[in-house]
Design an enzyme around this catalytic site. Sequence first.
Site, PDB file in Angstrom:
ATOM      1  CG  ASP A 103      52.327  32.411  38.488  1.00 59.68           C
ATOM      2  OD1 ASP A 103      51.226  32.081  38.553  1.00 59.68           O
ATOM      3  OD2 ASP A 103      52.550  33.695  38.340  1.00 59.68           O
ATOM      4  CG  HIS A 177      48.250  33.879  38.009  1.00 60.56           C
ATOM      5  ND1 HIS A 177      49.548  34.001  38.188  1.00 60.56           N
ATOM      6  CD2 HIS A 177      47.535  34.853  38.338  1.00 60.56           C
ATOM      7  CE1 HIS A 177      49.547  35.022  38.992  1.00 60.56           C
ATOM      8  NE2 HIS A 177      48.422  35.633  39.097  1.00 60.56           N
ATOM      9  CB  SER A 507      49.042  38.763  38.634  1.00 62.73           C
ATOM     10  OG  SER A 507      49.173  38.082  40.166  1.00 62.73           O
TER      11      SER A 507
END
Length: 736
Positions: A103, A177, A507
Amino acid sequence: MAKAQKPAHFSDHSQWFDASLRTISPSAEIMYTYAAVAHGFSASLTAAEATALTRRPGVLLVLPDIIYQLHTTRTPEFLGLDRGDGLIAESNTATDVVVGVLDTGVWPERKSFDETGFGSIPAGWQGQCVEAKDFDPAKACNRKLIGARFFSKGYESSTGPIDESRESRSARDGDGHGTHTSTTAAGSAVPDVSLLGYANGTARGMAPRARIAVYKVCWAGGCFSSDILAGMEAAVEDGCHVLSLSLGGGAADYYRDNVAIGSFNAMERGVLVSCSAGNAGPGAATLSNLAPWITTVGAGTLDRDFPAYVILGNGKNFTGVSLYGGKPLGSSPIPFIFAGNASSSTNGNLCMPGTLVREKVEGKVVLCERGINARVQKGMVVKEAGGAGMVLANTAANGEELVADAHLLPATLIGENAGNNVKSYVMSDPNPTATILFGGTMVGVQPSPVVAAFSSRGPNSVTPEILKPDLIAPGVNILAGWTGAVGPTGLLTDSRRVEFNIISGTSMSCPHVSGLAALLKAVHPDWSPAGIKSALMTTAYIEYPGGNGILDIATGEPATPFDIGSGHVDPSRALDPGLIYDLTADDYIDFLCALNYTSTQIAVLAKNRNLSCDAAKTYSPANLNYPSFSASFATATSGPGQTSNGTTTILTHYRTLTNVGSPAIYKAVATGKVDGGDVKITVEPSVLSFTETGEKKSFTVKFTAPSLPSGSSGSGRLVWSDGKHTVASPISFTWT
């Protein structure tokens, strides 16, 4: 590169790669060499050089570097992981399981990476914490966060050297994220947390006792496939047991998809790969990460919401959602204006930067419409123009889907129907007024889960015979750890800093399943990736407690297998599934033969094999021993597994079940429905008797269907039960 074709005079494959590259470009340098999850290398070449390289001996395929995109508390309780039984009671055994998260990196100072209670790093772990000027391994990594690497060569080859004033050239997460996904999967328990007072409680990952290793492969300019493959290579070699990738790049043939290539070889090494389905819903055939050896995860809602109410001057009120945590507007309505009437731009209704006229919006609540730019950016545009608040209304593209945001000014998002009513009022009343009241955190919201509108849908555009997504998990308004580099909106103008943030997307659903897979791996270390995936799929649920089907918020109707796959994950039941549909690499190779892949194309995926498909053998993609069924009827034709007389078509699928429980007798019940006709489902044999653990039994499923117009569809379900276990498989029907 074809592993078996290395000339004998090269002592190792890297020498061969380098020599092959220099024959077409003496100045070119290899960026990455791949051995674990692929066999080959990456380098920066001109188009002409790339074409020349395809003609070199031993070169199977040359692929361009593809930019993948990110698919961007309450969940343990919602999934039943707060109880003293089931998986949470088994989670202490997960301390030797490592979840690798590919990520945007990690913010290691977060309490979710606390090592308290963890013993020594697992024996055999080969990973490392890579030092950088803003990343001190001695402080960043510990017995919880046991690895942190970054991969940027592909990104920098395309965009130039990283501008370290904008992003960290290290494993540090400047986006948020990656910290969110890693702490969702396996974050340690942190009590008394919230986002701006919302969702207060204890935040913990799905596998709080598992270890975490992060591989930063995503940057400000995207996630480059050469870097992703390098991250997968490192994760497998380091010793990760589960890989979590909340990213995607559309649909492509499996031998041209680097994530599919890497995942195939990870699977051969016993590593489960979990990927997000994509956020391109609710349109059909919008999925990413379609390979059957990947666990593809869609998104649903929780039973938690954050209501914020629009109160109009005419006394009517409408419910929306918001995570705004600043000074409220107050209870008395103030002037209200539609953004389209406060702009000289043709798309002023969208509240895009530079489109609002300050003199028209100053001190007012502004009605903006969703679309094009980010929801939080619209609020920033209103605030910068002097607006006092924002009502953001969905249009038909998003319908009634409500996603909460930590807005920079008092704001709420309302659904399409409410938006139409509010717009009618503001456009017709000579002196419209409004205010926004915030309702905090509400739990026990029903119905839940509901399929998120943004969650990408099937059918599978690469292989219709494989039903995707595999299942859904919580992916809307998820609380997890956050970076210290940006505020909760991610906007440069947002100076707020939070330890936890609430965001949405597949996600977010992907790492839920990644963490649950880690728990299953801890409890059943001998299970294959396919076995773990089967347990999660066949124990998923498709109905609410009252018996009604899980709803799709995009349609308001019960969801179909193309929306939810096998259903919503149910981890406590997955611990003891009774039976599993198991698969090996050889089974997947037969599947590739059924797709008429050439030996060269198969070798791209299965790097250790030099094989050709057996011309005397009949292959069918529908016969892959998958935990779901996709009956794709080709009208008035016959082929492998299908016979047709022009009015009726019969499809035959073959499956094998493995007993992972006690001796038992299982009976099959199959149901199906389709508009315009009936599908007869015959299971032979319909009773399977297992006398020992590990025993395998095979059966066939025949689907007899009328000839229907192309585009027709339906769904069904096959359930094997011994009275204790329910081993369920969804069935999709399509006509082409």
